[in-house]
Write a protein that holds these residues in place. Structure first.
Motif, PDB file in Angstrom:
ATOM      1  N   PRO A   1     -34.512 -16.263  13.087  1.00 30.84           N
ATOM      2  CA  PRO A   1     -33.244 -16.254  13.640  1.00 30.84           C
ATOM      3  C   PRO A   1     -32.894 -16.676  15.378  1.00 30.84           C
ATOM      4  O   PRO A   1     -31.875 -16.962  15.914  1.00 30.84           O
ATOM      5  CB  PRO A   1     -32.647 -15.007  14.065  1.00 30.84           C
ATOM      6  N   ALA A   2     -34.361 -17.611  15.337  1.00 25.92           N
ATOM      7  CA  ALA A   2     -34.138 -17.848  17.101  1.00 25.92           C
ATOM      8  C   ALA A   2     -33.853 -19.086  17.261  1.00 25.92           C
ATOM      9  O   ALA A   2     -34.053 -19.874  17.987  1.00 25.92           O
ATOM     10  CB  ALA A   2     -35.799 -17.935  17.771  1.00 25.92           C
ATOM     11  N   ARG A   3     -34.045 -20.048  16.062  1.00 22.69           N
ATOM     12  CA  ARG A   3     -33.136 -21.297  15.947  1.00 22.69           C
ATOM     13  C   ARG A   3     -32.371 -22.301  15.168  1.00 22.69           C
ATOM     14  O   ARG A   3     -32.555 -21.482  14.535  1.00 22.69           O
ATOM     15  CB  ARG A   3     -35.205 -22.315  15.977  1.00 22.69           C
ATOM     16  N   ARG A   4     -31.934 -22.714  15.673  1.00 25.50           N
ATOM     17  CA  ARG A   4     -30.583 -23.543  14.989  1.00 25.50           C
ATOM     18  C   ARG A   4     -30.927 -24.170  13.463  1.00 25.50           C
ATOM     19  O   ARG A   4     -30.135 -24.218  13.135  1.00 25.50           O
ATOM     20  CB  ARG A   4     -30.189 -24.549  16.220  1.00 25.50           C
ATOM     21  N   SER A   5     -32.131 -24.913  13.680  1.00 19.76           N
ATOM     22  CA  SER A   5     -32.423 -25.823  12.268  1.00 19.76           C
ATOM     23  C   SER A   5     -33.803 -24.941  11.082  1.00 19.76           C
ATOM     24  O   SER A   5     -34.428 -24.433  12.031  1.00 19.76           O
ATOM     25  CB  SER A   5     -32.361 -26.920  12.723  1.00 19.76           C
ATOM     26  N   PRO A   6     -34.215 -25.322  10.024  1.00 18.76           N
ATOM     27  CA  PRO A   6     -34.269 -24.835   9.703  1.00 18.76           C
ATOM     28  C   PRO A   6     -36.416 -25.321  10.071  1.00 18.76           C
ATOM     29  O   PRO A   6     -36.333 -26.374  10.799  1.00 18.76           O
ATOM     30  CB  PRO A   6     -34.640 -25.649   8.609  1.00 18.76           C
ATOM     31  N   LEU A   7     -37.200 -24.389  10.287  1.00 17.85           N
ATOM     32  CA  LEU A   7     -38.734 -24.743  10.856  1.00 17.85           C
ATOM     33  C   LEU A   7     -39.542 -25.445  10.070  1.00 17.85           C
ATOM     34  O   LEU A   7     -40.813 -25.836  10.217  1.00 17.85           O
ATOM     35  CB  LEU A   7     -39.519 -23.131  11.571  1.00 17.85           C
TER      36      LEU A   7
ATOM     37  N   SER B   1     -24.355 -29.232  14.237  1.00 16.58           N
ATOM     38  CA  SER B   1     -25.995 -28.945  14.915  1.00 16.58           C
ATOM     39  C   SER B   1     -26.462 -27.862  15.166  1.00 16.58           C
ATOM     40  O   SER B   1     -27.537 -27.890  15.461  1.00 16.58           O
ATOM     41  CB  SER B   1     -25.159 -29.540  16.036  1.00 16.58           C
ATOM     42  N   GLY B   2     -25.493 -26.540  15.125  1.00 15.43           N
ATOM     43  CA  GLY B   2     -25.331 -25.617  14.992  1.00 15.43           C
ATOM     44  C   GLY B   2     -25.479 -24.683  16.122  1.00 15.43           C
ATOM     45  O   GLY B   2     -25.687 -23.892  16.619  1.00 15.43           O
ATOM     46  N   ALA B   3     -24.859 -25.895  17.463  1.00 15.46           N
ATOM     47  CA  ALA B   3     -23.745 -25.995  18.633  1.00 15.46           C
ATOM     48  C   ALA B   3     -23.016 -24.694  17.829  1.00 15.46           C
ATOM     49  O   ALA B   3     -22.885 -23.314  19.034  1.00 15.46           O
ATOM     50  CB  ALA B   3     -24.096 -26.952  19.188  1.00 15.46           C
ATOM     51  N   VAL B   4     -22.295 -24.315  17.221  1.00 15.82           N
ATOM     52  CA  VAL B   4     -21.669 -23.535  16.256  1.00 15.82           C
ATOM     53  C   VAL B   4     -21.550 -22.805  15.465  1.00 15.82           C
ATOM     54  O   VAL B   4     -22.221 -24.358  14.369  1.00 15.82           O
ATOM     55  CB  VAL B   4     -20.444 -23.559  17.517  1.00 15.82           C
ATOM     56  N   ASP B   5     -21.504 -21.601  15.012  1.00 15.26           N
ATOM     57  CA  ASP B   5     -21.767 -21.257  13.833  1.00 15.26           C
ATOM     58  C   ASP B   5     -20.429 -21.913  12.448  1.00 15.26           C
ATOM     59  O   ASP B   5     -21.579 -21.884  11.589  1.00 15.26           O
ATOM     60  CB  ASP B   5     -21.953 -19.569  13.793  1.00 15.26           C
TER      61      ASP B   5
END
Lengths: 211, 348
Positions: B309-315, A63-67
């Protein structure tokens, strides 16, 4: 936005080997001992760590909560997680085996029942051998299932084999070789490329120091 | 404490779960309070944000000569199985009265391809279209994913040209800038880079799939061992290794061009070089990323992913898929992209 790279470490049997590996790679941390904080940093403040239950680590990383995270291949193969697995860390080495009660010939069992914490891995294993097994999913202490008549055999991790022996079980066949892996979030690999790459390089040097 | 004692002594235990909860809820019926897993409602500010972004993009696409389409919300499942196998597995499926399998819209690109091929297949010239709407994918067993997500995208249909590749990439970046995501960048690759190598290896399907999944894991050592097992010639192994580190500016194209020997790979690199030459001032938002492979073999030319870089998943992502319209009876090349609007909205 975080400036550090957040890495999940597995609580339990892999925690100390993981810290040891990090320390050999020059990443020193006290493992958060004595601290009540959720996360702890390395001495240079480049990496931040959080200790999580092993089975939850791929969920956090995906989920990206951790890298990034360190987690056993047994957990990674049990579910499809969309993460990178750039490095086998060669720690927490053990085998996943099919084990039956001493003296039981599984070939003679008509409707084989298998107790396991790894239902998908077990199903795949039997399917690849053209056998059908009825899988009973358990949360823990799988080795007692045959004693109580819940199952004919088990699929489980074996480190020393002592637990198997104590419960009158014998490993019949290897299912897989299990080892801890470094996993990385797919977006972090791109947006934090420099930090991720230097972590992989540091760990790779230690893991493969002799080859 | 005294008040509590009073409650007890007055024989009105305020902890009685029945009375306590019903007093709190009043007469509200909670049967429908939970949605089916993976779904959510948008209300007020969230709905307003969506409307604002949609209007903004509509204006931008119209100003650039794109016309809006909205393909049917339900398709025959075959549209997705032909268009994108992995998406069709996750589609919400049901039967019509004649027992034909239907699916809720699971992806725009195959639906748009089906629509264009069957409705406007013979129209000459280039078709510039855009769309905005929701796609539905089952999320059982996937932690925290949404089953319904909003996508906005654009497609250029009818010509296989490098100008169209560049127009698509620039339009995607312009859209993100318009939405306030000026820091977003694009990672560009070409399906032919790896395919040239894989085709040269001529592996049986099983081995080919395993090799692709290992390349996807990015484990250089496991990949090297496996290639040795398969008897992959050292020269090809070396090419795979060089590609695994080819992520960066145009210099990685030069590096790859120096080692890749197969014509298809060479042509793909040359094509990326021409894209780089034509992107002008957008060049600083571009990363050439030859480390990814198109596991589904869906793309036929450029393929790209949008990151911030400001988002956790692809846009968003996009690319060229020249064979998709052929699957629906009209052999027309196409290039396009989709923005994952929920990723863009996340964190606002």
């Amino acid at each position: 936005m975080r400036t550090t790279l957040l890495i999940a470490l597995p609580k339990g049997r892999l925690f100390d080997p993981a810290l040891g590996l990090l320390s050999r790679a020059g990443i020193s941390t006290d493992g958060g001992q004595g601290s009540r904080k959720l996360t702890f940093q390395d001495s240079e403040g480049i990496y931040e760590f959080v200790a999580l239950k092993p089975a939850d680590i791929p969920v956090y990383v995906e989920s990206g909560a951790v890298d990034a995270g360190i987690v056993g291949s047994d957990i990674l193969r049990e579910q499809d997680f969309s993460v990178y697995e750039p490095l086998d860390l060669h720690i927490g080495l053990c085998r996943m085996v099919l084990a039956a009660q001493d003296g039981v010939d599984l070939q003679q069992v008509q409707h084989m029942r298998i107790a396991t914490k790894y239902p998908r891995t077990a199903t795949r294993f039997f399917a690849a051998r053209s056998r059908h097994a009825h899988i009973v999913r358990l949360e823990g202490s799988v080795e007692i299932a045959p004693l109580l008549g819940l199952a004919d055999a088990i699929v489980d991790l074996v480190e020393t084999g002592r637990t198997l022996r104590e419960n009158g079980l014998t490993a019949v066949e290897d299912v897989s070789r299990v080892s801890a892996k470094l996993i990385v979030n797919r977006t972090a690999m791109k947006t934090r490329a420099g930090a991720v790459r230097s972590l992989i390089t540091l760990l790779d040097k230690v893991v493969y120091a002799n080859s | 404490m005294e008040w509590y004692a009073e409650q007890i002594s007055s024989q009105k235990p305020f902890l009685d779960p029945q009375e306590g909860l019903s007093a709190f809820r009043g007469t509200m019926d909670t049967t429908f309070a939970a949605l089916p897993p993976g779904f959510r409602d948008l209300a007020f500010d969230d709905a307003a944000s969506r409307r604002t972004m949609d209007t903004l993009l509509a204006g931008m696409f119209a100003a650039r000569g794109f016309r809006e389409v909205l393909p049917s919300g339900i398709e025959f499942l075959d549209v997705y199985t032909r268009g994108n196998q992995s998406i069709s597995e996750r589609a919400f499926k049901f039967l019509d009265r004649e027992d034909r399998l239907l699916a809720l819209r699971a992806d725009f690109t195959p639906a748009v391809a089906r629509m264009v091929a069957t409705r406007f297949g013979s129209e000459a010239g280039v078709l510039r279209i855009w769309y905005s709407g929701n796609v539905f994918r089952r999320v059982e067993g996937r932690n925290g994913g949404y089953a319904e997500s909003w996508q906005v995208g654009a497609e250029l249909i009818g010509q296989e040209s490098i100008e169209h590749d560049c127009e698509t990439i620039v339009l995607a970046l312009e859209s993100l800038s318009a939405l306030g995501m000026e820091s977003a960048g694009v990672h560009i690759n070409h399906a032919g880079v790896f395919r040239g190598i894989l085709n040269a290896l001529d592996l049986p399907d099983g081995a080919r799939d395993r090799l692709k999944s290992e390349i996807d894991h990015k484990d250089a050592r496991a990949l090297a061992n496996h290639m040795e097992e398969l008897g992959v010639p050292a020269t090809i192994g070396e090419q795979v290794h060089v590609l695994a580190r080819c992520i960066g500016g145009v210099e990685v194209l030069h590096e790859a061009a120096g080692v890749l020997r197969h014509e298809e790979s060479q042509n793909a690199i040359a094509h990326l070089q021409s894209v780089a030459d034509r992107l002008g001032s957008w060049r600083d938002r571009v990363t050439f990323d030859l480390t990814e492979i198109d596991e589904l073999e869906y793309y036929t030319g450029i393929m790209f992913t949008l990151f911030s870089p400001a988002r956790r998943s692809p846009l968003g992502m996009g690319g060229r898929y020249d064979s998709l319209l052929r699957a629906f009876g009209s052999d027309r090349p196409a290039v396009g992209f989709s923005l994952f609007m929920d990723s863009i909205l996340e964190g606002r």
